[in-house]
Design an enzyme around this catalytic site. Structure first.
Site, PDB file in Angstrom:
ATOM      1  N   LEU A 136      36.627  31.354  37.143  1.00 33.38           N
ATOM      2  CA  LEU A 136      37.239  32.886  38.119  1.00 33.38           C
ATOM      3  C   LEU A 136      36.030  33.530  38.260  1.00 33.38           C
ATOM      4  O   LEU A 136      35.415  34.573  39.595  1.00 33.38           O
ATOM      5  CB  LEU A 136      38.593  31.892  38.700  1.00 33.38           C
ATOM      6  CG  LEU A 136      39.301  32.644  39.368  1.00 33.38           C
ATOM      7  CD1 LEU A 136      38.260  32.106  40.803  1.00 33.38           C
ATOM      8  CD2 LEU A 136      40.831  32.791  39.707  1.00 33.38           C
ATOM      9  N   GLY A 142      37.382  41.256  39.440  1.00 30.75           N
ATOM     10  CA  GLY A 142      38.590  40.261  39.508  1.00 30.75           C
ATOM     11  C   GLY A 142      39.401  39.875  40.217  1.00 30.75           C
ATOM     12  O   GLY A 142      40.011  38.874  40.363  1.00 30.75           O
ATOM     13  N   ARG A 248      50.625  31.521  34.478  1.00 26.72           N
ATOM     14  CA  ARG A 248      51.729  32.898  34.998  1.00 26.72           C
ATOM     15  C   ARG A 248      52.892  32.823  34.742  1.00 26.72           C
ATOM     16  O   ARG A 248      53.486  33.086  34.288  1.00 26.72           O
ATOM     17  CB  ARG A 248      51.141  33.555  36.596  1.00 26.72           C
ATOM     18  CG  ARG A 248      49.829  34.384  36.889  1.00 26.72           C
ATOM     19  CD  ARG A 248      49.868  34.259  38.363  1.00 26.72           C
ATOM     20  NE  ARG A 248      48.033  34.857  38.827  1.00 26.72           N
ATOM     21  CZ  ARG A 248      48.482  35.203  39.790  1.00 26.72           C
ATOM     22  NH1 ARG A 248      48.807  35.033  40.790  1.00 26.72           N
ATOM     23  NH2 ARG A 248      46.741  35.930  40.258  1.00 26.72           N
ATOM     24  N   GLU A 368      44.628  37.266  34.638  1.00 29.67           N
ATOM     25  CA  GLU A 368      46.169  36.221  35.773  1.00 29.67           C
ATOM     26  C   GLU A 368      46.300  37.299  37.134  1.00 29.67           C
ATOM     27  O   GLU A 368      47.323  37.268  36.991  1.00 29.67           O
ATOM     28  CB  GLU A 368      46.961  35.998  34.644  1.00 29.67           C
ATOM     29  CG  GLU A 368      46.454  34.942  33.593  1.00 29.67           C
ATOM     30  CD  GLU A 368      45.929  33.505  34.407  1.00 29.67           C
ATOM     31  OE1 GLU A 368      46.270  33.677  35.205  1.00 29.67           O
ATOM     32  OE2 GLU A 368      45.617  32.955  33.614  1.00 29.67           O
ATOM     33  N   GLY A 369      45.751  38.145  37.175  1.00 30.75           N
ATOM     34  CA  GLY A 369      46.644  39.399  37.904  1.00 30.75           C
ATOM     35  C   GLY A 369      47.665  40.339  37.517  1.00 30.75           C
ATOM     36  O   GLY A 369      48.042  40.470  36.854  1.00 30.75           O
TER      37      GLY A 369
END
Ligand code: TGC
Ligand code: FAD
Length: 388
Positions: A136, A142, A248, A368-369
């Protein structure tokens, strides 16, 4: 009164079903017997212990929440969380491997794929015969995946993909990549076998974090794949974000394991280390630190367990996952750094786990954030205003 367990002060274990406890015990044993004896060396050498894959698969840890008809274990969300916690008590890199395979590769094939695609890939992925990676993130940033440049162009019955992905876990060990690309109809996902001409994966070197995990750049130069490799049942950003919600969720549990490892090691060390004629564990300053670690671990355990119960009830919301990911990663990285300090000079070597966990958690709090992304998700939930 019986003594409380320092790493489970609120007896979370008593809230688990018999099956959940059995899952936790099995994975804990695997971590103690198979991961901990080798992981310090793997981290030093920058080596992912691929030799563990068959055992991880045979324990049912790959795609563990997916149905048994696809060769998976069919466990509930809390069990998946406990798997992540016990693996990350060993190392974040091992948990990453399982997260990516389960939540980011098998989940989208299950949730967005055709029945044919499910039957073709999921049993072999559960068995560890086919490893996946999830593409992704792109090199230009990102946090904002909507600004995706990788493009898939329709050409007759095929798609031709051009572009690049960055920071991809398992990139160089994978047989397939789940690749998200812009198309004329919005973002779509493609199963790209990594031996397709025009696909290359390059290991990212010089990492000081997640050294026991493979991270890669992926490059697509006119990669041609048939339409049958496109996941047909999703379009738009909600596709990849839906996978991230699954991953997550697991990551809210993982850092609890890392923090438990650090508290345990710091506690044992502080009881043995005698300075000024008494163990440092007998000083108020060190007890405050250890007590604070136990408090924060307890809060994180309660958050993740409730999140898991919501997940299993089918009511878990992405913003709740953001809150727990933010809280639990912050909790664990602070504890790892504090534990490293309690170990003094010894704490800077990988003979002890806190420095390794602290360095790993620099990735876990970013991927993942990032922490900021999750804070802004909560800010949006609280105010109703989108600040991105
Ligand atoms: P936004 O307008 O908010 O949403 C677009 C559409 O997606 C839906 N949605 C979600 N769906 C499921 N789960 C979520 N968490 C969702 N968040 C949003 C939303 O309802 C909407 O659907 P629809 O039907 O209306 O179109 O999107 P935005 O562009 O404003 O982005 C918001 C933001 C910043 C939160 C998002 O872009 C984001 O999360 N950015 C961070 C990216 C990220 O986390 N990347 C991770 C890459 S993978 C990785 O790191 C793997 S590491 C694994 C390991 O090794 O363990
Ligand atoms: P950027 O998005 O460039 O962010 C830089 C800084 O800007 C951060 O501090 C961020 O919080 C901040 N920021 C961003 N937006 C805002 C804002 N609106 N306001 C204020 N500050 C902001 N990706 C995959 O797709 N697949 C994988 O398997 C994968 N594995 C990974 C493994 C590792 C070890 C690592 C480190 C990363 C991995 N990633 C993966 C990528 C990861 O998801 C990204 O690193 C992450 O999403 C952040 O993107 P970025 O690194 O480009 O940072």
């Amino acid at each position: 009164m019986p003594a409380l367990n320092p790493t489970d002060l609120f007896d979370i274990r008593s809230q688990l079903s018999e099956e959940e406890r059995a899952v936790q015990d099995t994975v804990a044993r695997f971590t103690d017997e198979r991961v901990l004896p080798i992981i310090g060396d793997c981290f030093d050498e920058g080596r992912f212990p691929k030799e563990l894959i068959p055992e991880i698969a045979s324990l049912g840890l790959l795609g563990s929440s997916l149905p048994e008809e696809y060769g998976c274990a069919g466990l509930n969300g809390v069990s998946y969380g406990l798997i992540c916690q016990e693996l990350e008590r060993g190392d974040s890199g091992i948990r990453s491997f399982v997260s990516v395979q389960s939540s980011l590769c098998m989940y989208p094939i299950y949730a967005y794929g055709s029945e044919e695609q499910r039957r073709e890939w999921l049993p072999r992925m559960a068995a560890g015969e086919v490893i996946g990676c999830f593409g992704l993130t792109e090199p230009h940033g990102g946090s904002d995946p909507a600004n995706m440049k990788t493009y898939a162009k329709k050409d007759g019955g095929d798609w031709v993909i051009n572009g690049a992905k960055m920071w991809i876990t398992n990139g160089n060990v994978a047989q397939i990549a789940i690749v998200w690309a812009q198309t004329e109809e919005g973002i779509q996902s493609f199963i790209v076998p990594t031996d397709t001409p025009g696909f290359t994966a390059q290991v990212i070197k010089h990492k000081m974090s997640l050294r026991a995990s493979v991270t890669s750049g992926l490059f697509f130069d006119n990669v041609r794949i048939p339409d049958s490799n496109r996941l047909p049942n999703v379009k738009g950003l909600k596709g990849p974000l839906g996978c991230l919600t699954q991953a997550r969720y697991g990551i809210t549990w993982g850092p609890i394991g890392a923090a438990i490892a650090c508290l345990t090691e710091a506690n044992n060390y502080a009881k043995d280390r005698v300075l000024f004629n008494r163990p440092i564990a007998a000083t108020q300053a060190v007890q405050l630190k250890l007590a604070d670690m136990a408090r924060r671990i307890t809060l994180a355990q309660l958050l993740s367990l409730q999140l898991g119960r919501l997940k299993d009830a089918g009511t878990m919301q992405p913003a709740q996952v953001s809150l727990a990911k933010w809280n639990n990663c912050r909790m664990a990285i602070d504890i790892a750094r504090e534990a490293r300090d309690i170990l003094g000079g010894a704490g800077i070597t990988t003979e002890y786990s806190p420095i390794r966990h602290a360095l790993n958690l620099e990735s876990v709090i970013t991927y993942e954030g990032t922490e900021t992304v999750h804070q802004l998700v909560i800010g949006r939930e609280v105010t109703g205003i989108n600040a991105f």
